[in-house]
Write a protein that holds these residues in place. Structure first.
Motif, PDB file in Angstrom:
ATOM      1  N   PRO A   1      -4.961 -19.773 -91.069  1.00  0.00           N
ATOM      2  CA  PRO A   1      -4.852 -19.341 -89.665  1.00  0.00           C
ATOM      3  C   PRO A   1      -3.418 -19.395 -89.150  1.00  0.00           C
ATOM      4  CG  PRO A   1      -6.717 -20.825 -89.956  1.00  0.00           C
ATOM      5  CD  PRO A   1      -5.965 -20.841 -91.245  1.00  0.00           C
ATOM      6  N   THR A   2      -3.056 -18.435 -88.336  1.00  0.00           N
ATOM      7  CA  THR A   2      -1.733 -18.429 -87.708  1.00  0.00           C
ATOM      8  C   THR A   2      -1.675 -19.483 -86.605  1.00  0.00           C
ATOM      9  OG1 THR A   2      -2.404 -16.754 -86.094  1.00  0.00           O
ATOM     10  CG2 THR A   2      -1.471 -15.970 -88.177  1.00  0.00           C
TER      11      THR A   2
ATOM     12  N   VAL B   1       0.682 -27.199 -87.895  1.00  0.00           N
ATOM     13  CA  VAL B   1       0.312 -26.888 -89.284  1.00  0.00           C
ATOM     14  C   VAL B   1      -1.207 -26.751 -89.337  1.00  0.00           C
ATOM     15  CG1 VAL B   1       0.362 -27.659 -91.665  1.00  0.00           C
ATOM     16  CG2 VAL B   1       2.316 -28.122 -90.158  1.00  0.00           C
ATOM     17  N   PRO B   2      -1.722 -25.588 -89.731  1.00  0.00           N
ATOM     18  CA  PRO B   2      -3.165 -25.353 -89.653  1.00  0.00           C
ATOM     19  C   PRO B   2      -3.932 -25.930 -90.834  1.00  0.00           C
ATOM     20  CG  PRO B   2      -2.106 -23.421 -90.552  1.00  0.00           C
ATOM     21  CD  PRO B   2      -1.000 -24.404 -90.228  1.00  0.00           C
ATOM     22  N   ASP B   3      -5.218 -26.107 -90.625  1.00  0.00           N
ATOM     23  CA  ASP B   3      -6.113 -26.438 -91.724  1.00  0.00           C
ATOM     24  C   ASP B   3      -6.427 -25.178 -92.515  1.00  0.00           C
ATOM     25  OD1 ASP B   3      -6.663 -29.155 -91.949  1.00  0.00           O
ATOM     26  OD2 ASP B   3      -8.174 -29.133 -90.362  1.00  0.00           O
ATOM     27  N   ASP B   4      -6.543 -25.336 -93.824  1.00  0.00           N
ATOM     28  CA  ASP B   4      -7.028 -24.256 -94.671  1.00  0.00           C
ATOM     29  C   ASP B   4      -8.542 -24.167 -94.469  1.00  0.00           C
ATOM     30  OD1 ASP B   4      -7.600 -22.415 -96.583  1.00  0.00           O
ATOM     31  OD2 ASP B   4      -6.862 -23.577 -98.284  1.00  0.00           O
ATOM     32  N   THR B   5      -9.025 -23.022 -94.049  1.00  0.00           N
ATOM     33  CA  THR B   5     -10.452 -22.879 -93.747  1.00  0.00           C
ATOM     34  C   THR B   5     -11.269 -22.330 -94.916  1.00  0.00           C
ATOM     35  OG1 THR B   5      -9.994 -20.682 -92.807  1.00  0.00           O
ATOM     36  CG2 THR B   5     -10.028 -22.559 -91.286  1.00  0.00           C
TER      37      THR B   5
ATOM     38  N   ILE C   1      -4.509 -29.796-105.736  1.00  0.00           N
ATOM     39  CA  ILE C   1      -3.306 -29.874-104.910  1.00  0.00           C
ATOM     40  C   ILE C   1      -3.064 -28.508-104.271  1.00  0.00           C
ATOM     41  CG2 ILE C   1      -0.790 -30.108-104.973  1.00  0.00           C
ATOM     42  CD1 ILE C   1      -1.130 -32.193-107.156  1.00  0.00           C
ATOM     43  N   SER C   2      -2.755 -28.504-102.974  1.00  0.00           N
ATOM     44  CA  SER C   2      -2.471 -27.267-102.250  1.00  0.00           C
ATOM     45  C   SER C   2      -1.039 -27.280-101.726  1.00  0.00           C
ATOM     46  CB  SER C   2      -3.429 -27.100-101.070  1.00  0.00           C
ATOM     47  OG  SER C   2      -4.732 -26.776-101.506  1.00  0.00           O
ATOM     48  N   ILE C   3      -0.475 -26.093-101.610  1.00  0.00           N
ATOM     49  CA  ILE C   3       0.848 -25.916-100.999  1.00  0.00           C
ATOM     50  C   ILE C   3       0.691 -24.900 -99.871  1.00  0.00           C
ATOM     51  CG2 ILE C   3       3.236 -25.197-101.315  1.00  0.00           C
ATOM     52  CD1 ILE C   3       1.199 -26.255-104.318  1.00  0.00           C
ATOM     53  N   LEU C   4       0.934 -25.362 -98.662  1.00  0.00           N
ATOM     54  CA  LEU C   4       0.814 -24.531 -97.462  1.00  0.00           C
ATOM     55  C   LEU C   4       2.208 -24.056 -97.072  1.00  0.00           C
ATOM     56  CD1 LEU C   4      -1.214 -23.596 -95.253  1.00  0.00           C
ATOM     57  CD2 LEU C   4      -0.816 -25.784 -94.116  1.00  0.00           C
ATOM     58  N   ARG C   5       2.381 -22.733 -96.864  1.00  0.00           N
ATOM     59  CA  ARG C   5       3.727 -22.183 -96.675  1.00  0.00           C
ATOM     60  C   ARG C   5       3.788 -21.212 -95.506  1.00  0.00           C
ATOM     61  NH1 ARG C   5       5.682 -18.797-100.368  1.00  0.00           N
ATOM     62  NH2 ARG C   5       3.638 -17.886-100.699  1.00  0.00           N
ATOM     63  N   THR C   6       4.941 -21.197 -94.839  1.00  0.00           N
ATOM     64  CA  THR C   6       5.248 -20.160 -93.858  1.00  0.00           C
ATOM     65  C   THR C   6       6.746 -19.910 -93.866  1.00  0.00           C
ATOM     66  OG1 THR C   6       5.079 -19.448 -91.539  1.00  0.00           O
ATOM     67  CG2 THR C   6       5.526 -21.779 -91.920  1.00  0.00           C
ATOM     68  N   ASP C   7       7.128 -18.679 -93.658  1.00  0.00           N
ATOM     69  CA  ASP C   7       8.541 -18.351 -93.447  1.00  0.00           C
ATOM     70  C   ASP C   7       8.673 -17.516 -92.171  1.00  0.00           C
ATOM     71  OD1 ASP C   7       7.473 -15.957 -94.261  1.00  0.00           O
ATOM     72  OD2 ASP C   7       8.690 -15.774 -96.071  1.00  0.00           O
ATOM     73  N   ALA C   8       7.648 -17.637 -91.312  1.00  0.00           N
ATOM     74  CA  ALA C   8       7.628 -16.857 -90.069  1.00  0.00           C
ATOM     75  C   ALA C   8       7.293 -17.762 -88.888  1.00  0.00           C
ATOM     76  CB  ALA C   8       6.620 -15.721 -90.183  1.00  0.00           C
ATOM     77  N   ARG C   9       7.724 -19.011 -88.959  1.00  0.00           N
ATOM     78  CA  ARG C   9       7.541 -19.959 -87.858  1.00  0.00           C
ATOM     79  C   ARG C   9       6.076 -20.067 -87.423  1.00  0.00           C
ATOM     80  NH1 ARG C   9      13.229 -19.776 -84.709  1.00  0.00           N
ATOM     81  NH2 ARG C   9      12.175 -21.226 -83.307  1.00  0.00           N
ATOM     82  N   GLY C  10       5.202 -20.045 -88.427  1.00  0.00           N
ATOM     83  CA  GLY C  10       3.786 -20.237 -88.170  1.00  0.00           C
ATOM     84  C   GLY C  10       3.012 -18.982 -87.846  1.00  0.00           C
TER      85      GLY C  10
ATOM     86  N   ALA D   1       2.551 -16.585 -89.747  1.00  0.00           N
ATOM     87  CA  ALA D   1       1.805 -16.252 -90.966  1.00  0.00           C
ATOM     88  C   ALA D   1       1.891 -17.445 -91.905  1.00  0.00           C
ATOM     89  CB  ALA D   1       2.383 -15.003 -91.625  1.00  0.00           C
ATOM     90  N   TRP D   2       0.740 -17.907 -92.365  1.00  0.00           N
ATOM     91  CA  TRP D   2       0.674 -19.020 -93.316  1.00  0.00           C
ATOM     92  C   TRP D   2      -0.057 -18.550 -94.572  1.00  0.00           C
ATOM     93  CZ3 TRP D   2       2.794 -23.890 -92.674  1.00  0.00           C
ATOM     94  CH2 TRP D   2       3.164 -24.275 -91.379  1.00  0.00           C
TER      95      TRP D   2
END
Length: 232
Positions: free
Chosen positions: A65-66, A100-104, A142-151, A153-154
């Motif tokens: 989620p954004t 930082v969002p939860d992975d749904t 193990i998960s890696i959560l990433r954004t390069d658009a200030r949240g 887009a994750w």
């Protein structure tokens, strides 16, 4: 004479019809004898390992989620903060904070379940690029959560076969960093003094395990200043 001819042809037709009927019956009986009925309730034979679809966890990432930047009533020099049991990061020295969002996605780790394990070592921030590593408890990889658009887009990637299958205790520490302008990523996960190392060559989209026999393993250990038992 005409009557006898008619009777002859009728008898011949009856004989030929009977012979055809017997031949048909014989054919059907032969087909039935060779037929093996398929039981729809019987389980299908499982595919061999080589035929199973590839493990997609390591090769495919999915979206999360954004989130929208916000202002928090906090006073800290850190670039991350846990506020009301939620993780926030900043890329502008605290002027605004990115939730930082939860992975749904079902079956993937939710960062809110690991909030007590998050430290600065779990987080990489450079410019507007943010990467956070977590997970690994129970059946979760193990998960890696990433954004390069200030949240705005994750994305989430997962490393296959990193689940500890221990619901009480996962990894004690995790480290993540990028070099070569963010192209190459290093990741280390520690459990019971055993150190698991991984490398990404595509800005963190996918990660590959690094064997303890590989010279790169020592490079990753040195990068994070780690000492422990290598994972064989």
């Amino acid at each position: 004479m005409k009557i006898s001819n008619v009777l002859f042809f009728c008898a011949a037709a009856i004989v030929l019809s009977y012979a055809a009927f017997k031949a048909s019956v014989g054919t059907i009986e032969n087909i039935n004898a060779q037929y093996e009925a398929e039981n729809p309730a019987s389980p299908k034979t499982p595919m061999a390992d080589a035929e199973m679809p590839p493990d997609i966890d390591r090769t495919i990432s999915h979206t999360a989620p954004t989130t929208e930047e916000t202002v928090l009533p906090v006073d800290t020099e850190e670039d991350f903060v846990i506020y009301e049991r939620e993780l926030f990061v900043t890329v502008n020295e605290g002027e605004t904070w990115i939730p930082v969002p939860d992975d749904t996605e079902l079956g993937y780790a939710r960062i809110s379940d690991y909030i007590d394990t998050i430290s600065r070592d779990n987080i990489y921030i450079s410019g507007e690029k943010v990467s956070i590593v977590y997970g690994g408890r129970g059946p979760e990889n193990i998960s890696i959560l990433r954004t390069d658009a200030r949240g705005q887009a994750w994305s989430v990637g997962s490393i296959s076969r990193t689940a500890t299958h221990d619901l009480e205790k996962g990894y004690e520490k995790m480290h993540i960093d990028f070099i070569d302008g963010g192209q190459t990523g290093y990741l280390a996960a520690i459990r019971n003094e055993e150190i698991f190392a991984f490398r990404s060559v595509n800005t963190g989209v996918t990660w590959d395990p690094v064997s303890a026999n590989d010279a790169l393993y020592e490079e990753i250990m040195s990068h994070f200043e780690l000492k422990g038992t290598p994972h064989e």
